[in-house]
Design an enzyme around this catalytic site. Sequence first.
Site, PDB file in Angstrom:
ATOM      1  CE  LYS A  82      -8.936 -18.695  67.015  1.00 57.09           C
ATOM      2  NZ  LYS A  82      -7.688 -19.365  66.668  1.00 57.09           N
ATOM      3  CE  LYS A 116      -5.438 -25.802  65.314  1.00 57.55           C
ATOM      4  NZ  LYS A 116      -5.043 -26.645  66.436  1.00 57.55           N
TER       5      LYS A 116
HETATM    6  P1  NAP Z   1      -3.449 -17.133  74.696  1.00 59.51           P
HETATM    7  O1  NAP Z   1      -2.960 -17.894  75.894  1.00 59.51           O
HETATM    8  O2  NAP Z   1      -4.640 -16.272  74.816  1.00 59.51           O
HETATM    9  O3  NAP Z   1      -2.204 -16.274  74.164  1.00 59.51           O
HETATM   10  C1  NAP Z   1      -2.330 -15.367  73.130  1.00 59.51           C
HETATM   11  C2  NAP Z   1      -1.212 -14.359  73.219  1.00 59.51           C
HETATM   12  O4  NAP Z   1      -1.343 -13.424  72.162  1.00 59.51           O
HETATM   13  C3  NAP Z   1      -1.224 -13.576  74.530  1.00 59.51           C
HETATM   14  O5  NAP Z   1       0.072 -13.569  75.051  1.00 59.51           O
HETATM   15  C4  NAP Z   1      -1.702 -12.192  74.105  1.00 59.51           C
HETATM   16  O6  NAP Z   1      -1.134 -11.122  74.824  1.00 59.51           O
HETATM   17  C5  NAP Z   1      -1.248 -12.104  72.674  1.00 59.51           C
HETATM   18  N1  NAP Z   1      -2.140 -11.243  71.883  1.00 59.51           N
HETATM   19  C6  NAP Z   1      -3.488 -11.341  71.763  1.00 59.51           C
HETATM   20  N2  NAP Z   1      -3.964 -10.418  70.908  1.00 59.51           N
HETATM   21  C7  NAP Z   1      -2.880  -9.717  70.504  1.00 59.51           C
HETATM   22  C8  NAP Z   1      -2.738  -8.616  69.623  1.00 59.51           C
HETATM   23  N3  NAP Z   1      -3.793  -8.110  68.960  1.00 59.51           N
HETATM   24  N4  NAP Z   1      -1.493  -8.123  69.442  1.00 59.51           N
HETATM   25  C9  NAP Z   1      -0.437  -8.648  70.097  1.00 59.51           C
HETATM   26  N5  NAP Z   1      -0.507  -9.704  70.934  1.00 59.51           N
HETATM   27  C10 NAP Z   1      -1.725 -10.229  71.118  1.00 59.51           C
HETATM   28  O7  NAP Z   1      -3.751 -18.116  73.491  1.00 59.51           O
HETATM   29  P2  NAP Z   1      -3.079 -19.531  73.151  1.00 59.51           P
HETATM   30  O8  NAP Z   1      -3.904 -20.598  73.800  1.00 59.51           O
HETATM   31  O9  NAP Z   1      -1.617 -19.475  73.374  1.00 59.51           O
HETATM   32  O10 NAP Z   1      -3.434 -19.608  71.578  1.00 59.51           O
HETATM   33  C11 NAP Z   1      -2.651 -18.954  70.595  1.00 59.51           C
HETATM   34  C12 NAP Z   1      -3.000 -19.535  69.227  1.00 59.51           C
HETATM   35  O11 NAP Z   1      -2.704 -20.936  69.241  1.00 59.51           O
HETATM   36  C13 NAP Z   1      -4.476 -19.402  68.839  1.00 59.51           C
HETATM   37  O12 NAP Z   1      -4.589 -19.147  67.461  1.00 59.51           O
HETATM   38  C14 NAP Z   1      -5.031 -20.776  69.192  1.00 59.51           C
HETATM   39  O13 NAP Z   1      -6.192 -21.066  68.414  1.00 59.51           O
HETATM   40  C15 NAP Z   1      -3.853 -21.668  68.850  1.00 59.51           C
HETATM   41  N6  NAP Z   1      -3.812 -22.956  69.556  1.00 59.51           N
HETATM   42  C16 NAP Z   1      -4.004 -23.017  70.913  1.00 59.51           C
HETATM   43  C17 NAP Z   1      -3.953 -24.263  71.546  1.00 59.51           C
HETATM   44  C18 NAP Z   1      -4.183 -24.419  73.040  1.00 59.51           C
HETATM   45  O14 NAP Z   1      -4.355 -25.559  73.508  1.00 59.51           O
HETATM   46  N7  NAP Z   1      -4.187 -23.353  73.824  1.00 59.51           N
HETATM   47  C19 NAP Z   1      -3.693 -25.424  70.795  1.00 59.51           C
HETATM   48  C20 NAP Z   1      -3.462 -25.304  69.436  1.00 59.51           C
HETATM   49  C21 NAP Z   1      -3.523 -24.078  68.816  1.00 59.51           C
HETATM   50  P3  NAP Z   1      -1.688 -10.686  76.266  1.00 59.51           P
HETATM   51  O15 NAP Z   1      -0.966 -11.560  77.231  1.00 59.51           O
HETATM   52  O16 NAP Z   1      -1.338  -9.255  76.390  1.00 59.51           O
HETATM   53  O17 NAP Z   1      -3.180 -10.917  76.240  1.00 59.51           O
END
Ligand code: NAP
Length: 313
Positions: free
Chosen positions: A257, A189
């Site tokens: 990150k 990744k």
């Molecule tokens: P996101 O929309 O910010 O969602 C993250 C989730 O994790 C939120 O629901 C958040 O809760 C929760 N969270 C954050 N910190 C936490 C903690 N310390 N304890 C418990 N829950 C926690 O992020 P995302 O875009 O879905 O990304 C998630 C992962 O997938 C990341 O590692 C990212 O690098 C990876 N990723 C993302 C994409 C993309 O296109 N977005 C693509 C590939 C991979 P709250 O709602 O309370 O904040």
Amino acid sequence: MTTASRSDSMRGGGRATGGPDIAFIGLGIMGSPMAVHLANAGHRVTGYNRTAAKAAPLVAAGGRAATSIADAVRGAEVICVMVPDSPDVRAVLTGEKGVFDSAEAGALIIDFSTIRPDVAAEFARQAAESGLRMLDAPVSGGEAGAVGATLSIAVGGADADFERARPIFDAVGKTVVHVGPSGSGQTVKAANQLIVAANIQALAEAIVFLETYGVDTEAALRVLGGGLAGSRVLELKQDTMLARAFQPGFRIDLHHKDLGIVSDAARQAGVVLPVGALVTQLMAAAKANGDGALDHSALLRGVERLSGRAKVN
Ligand code: NAP
């Protein structure tokens, strides 16, 4: 190494196929549609999100909203995690009443989050010490891939655990590859994030260059897309970049990150990544200029700033 592709029987919903009970922790941009696909594939899914309102789509798809991590993982055979960064996964797994405290013996943890490879390997060791199994399974394909269940998933961990996780991967992904032992999914990744950042930066520079010459940029990108300059990044991002529509998607903060992970891992291995170093700095500049909450295609704004062509800011 094994490759699994989504079976036809899993497509398009169809409930009550009697798969494992699944806990899903982290229902953000990626986690929410993934949990919904699992519910639509007939799994009993219990979701937990810190901000409770984000469980609504899962509940609408027939899942249950848990009030805590402990509540979510009770009775679950598979525990999916999708949170931003290494410290967040650590908090979910090792915190008081977290997954390691609360999971049933023998449960399989699938961490879909993008985190450091060395930390992923450490979590897998800790999971084994707690009588649990663990796979690192970071995804790529963006929000569109999560919504369309077409994610690419690089999986690190044991063969038997990969086989056990297949029905889950089949419900959310299209290209699922077991790439090696614990941590290696994250290494793959990291390489993905290096390639994507470099691609977006090159596309952003090309767009600003073409616009400055007054070329019909839409026409230019159409012809570029048919040649060797064509890419998945160009295909998926050209319209929003031309329109300056930078709602995420994948946030600059998260890509920043990930490039930190790439830089650290490369340094540790003694590998020199000049373009990687440059895009790491450009991503940091985007964040420092207040663009952290925008989609990573907003690297375009950085090119405009450097070229003295920024409309705002
Ligand atoms: P996101 O929309 O910010 O969602 C993250 C989730 O994790 C939120 O629901 C958040 O809760 C929760 N969270 C954050 N910190 C936490 C903690 N310390 N304890 C418990 N829950 C926690 O992020 P995302 O875009 O879905 O990304 C998630 C992962 O997938 C990341 O590692 C990212 O690098 C990876 N990723 C993302 C994409 C993309 O296109 N977005 C693509 C590939 C991979 P709250 O709602 O309370 O904040």
